[in-house]
Scaffold this active site. Sequence first.
Site, PDB file in Angstrom:
ATOM      1  N   ASN A  43      68.316  92.257  17.306  1.00  0.00           N
ATOM      2  CA  ASN A  43      67.672  91.086  16.723  1.00  0.00           C
ATOM      3  C   ASN A  43      68.081  89.810  17.443  1.00  0.00           C
ATOM      4  O   ASN A  43      67.239  88.958  17.770  1.00  0.00           O
ATOM      5  CB  ASN A  43      68.037  90.956  15.243  1.00  0.00           C
ATOM      6  CG  ASN A  43      67.439  92.034  14.375  1.00  0.00           C
ATOM      7  OD1 ASN A  43      66.522  92.749  14.788  1.00  0.00           O
ATOM      8  ND2 ASN A  43      67.955  92.172  13.171  1.00  0.00           N
ATOM      9  N   SER A 214      69.445  78.583   2.438  1.00  0.00           N
ATOM     10  CA  SER A 214      68.495  77.482   2.243  1.00  0.00           C
ATOM     11  C   SER A 214      69.167  76.115   2.203  1.00  0.00           C
ATOM     12  O   SER A 214      68.492  75.083   2.273  1.00  0.00           O
ATOM     13  CB  SER A 214      67.703  77.700   0.953  1.00  0.00           C
ATOM     14  OG  SER A 214      68.575  77.698  -0.169  1.00  0.00           O
ATOM     15  N   GLY A 242      69.510  85.285   9.770  1.00  0.00           N
ATOM     16  CA  GLY A 242      70.805  84.966  10.350  1.00  0.00           C
ATOM     17  C   GLY A 242      70.889  85.345  11.816  1.00  0.00           C
ATOM     18  O   GLY A 242      71.490  84.629  12.626  1.00  0.00           O
ATOM     19  N   ASP A 243      70.279  86.460  12.175  1.00  0.00           N
ATOM     20  CA  ASP A 243      70.273  86.880  13.579  1.00  0.00           C
ATOM     21  C   ASP A 243      69.435  85.928  14.431  1.00  0.00           C
ATOM     22  O   ASP A 243      69.799  85.614  15.567  1.00  0.00           O
ATOM     23  CB  ASP A 243      69.730  88.299  13.701  1.00  0.00           C
ATOM     24  CG  ASP A 243      70.612  89.322  13.001  1.00  0.00           C
ATOM     25  OD1 ASP A 243      71.830  89.094  12.922  1.00  0.00           O
ATOM     26  OD2 ASP A 243      70.078  90.342  12.529  1.00  0.00           O
ATOM     27  N   SER A 273      61.257  82.299  11.145  1.00  0.00           N
ATOM     28  CA  SER A 273      61.411  83.763  11.141  1.00  0.00           C
ATOM     29  C   SER A 273      61.177  84.381   9.768  1.00  0.00           C
ATOM     30  O   SER A 273      60.782  85.545   9.680  1.00  0.00           O
ATOM     31  CB  SER A 273      62.800  84.149  11.644  1.00  0.00           C
ATOM     32  OG  SER A 273      63.798  83.943  10.667  1.00  0.00           O
TER      33      SER A 273
END
Length: 294
Positions: A43, A214, A242-243, A273
């Site tokens: 990722n 967030s 996160g990736d 994303s």
Amino acid sequence: MKKILVVGSMSVDLTIETQRMPEQGETMKAEFLELFCGGKGANQAVSIARLGGAVDILGCVGSDTYGEMVIENLRKNRVGTEMVGRSSSALTGTAHIFLINHDNRIVIVPGANDTVTPEFVEVQLTRPFSSYSMVILQNEIPSETIRFIVKRCQEEGVPILYNPAPADVAAGDLMNELTFLTPNEHECGQIFPQWTLAEAVGKYPNQLVVTLGSKGVIFHDGQTIRCIPAYKVKAVDTTGAGDTFNGAFALEIVRGKSIAEAIQLANKAAAISVTKKGAQGGMPTEYERQQFNS
């Protein structure tokens, strides 16, 4: 062109969408099942490549259909796969993702990712660590391999970004060797239980970068605590956000951006994303990020 090396996991994500998790002993129907390419290493590499960065990945898949699917996807996304091995004894890793009300719960089966030992890295590595502008690590490969690579990179003077996910409570022991540690808020609490979040980032200015979902990202710039806000979007699937952040952040640092600038651009990529399904499905290109308005 400056190039990044990701050493880490690659897998196939089996995403099950359902209204809730089953109770103990209960069988229930899901809405549907979808297959996506994933793994934190893959990722992060795809995140970098989509944004126009040059990146190689070192890791392992099985000699199975899923392994072929993973490698084909990496090549399609212009990630260098020369250092990806094929195990004859272990299956390609899988992640079983339960998508519930646009949030996720994940169970990982490491498979071939567990074969990424220090010895495997030495065999697969086709160019020295010192030829890369940064090396990125995560915790879906053996911890002994993480420590081996950190030591090698320190000896060769290579910057290291370590994303300690899933959390490794011993990750804090490596702070003297790391350029960046990028846990989320929950992982930070597990790694540094003796400190509050503010105390932790204050202890490691310009090194400990903590993602808050967030709420954005927090770090200490050497003078004060900085919180870089997240972009507001309607989330469809938060898997891989996160990736996306870590790949984008590393790329912008390599491109010469300040930490605050790199976080802001990485936040934007992460926001985009989550608007599509799959860990990699919504990862933006550089053009898409430039066109994004929240």
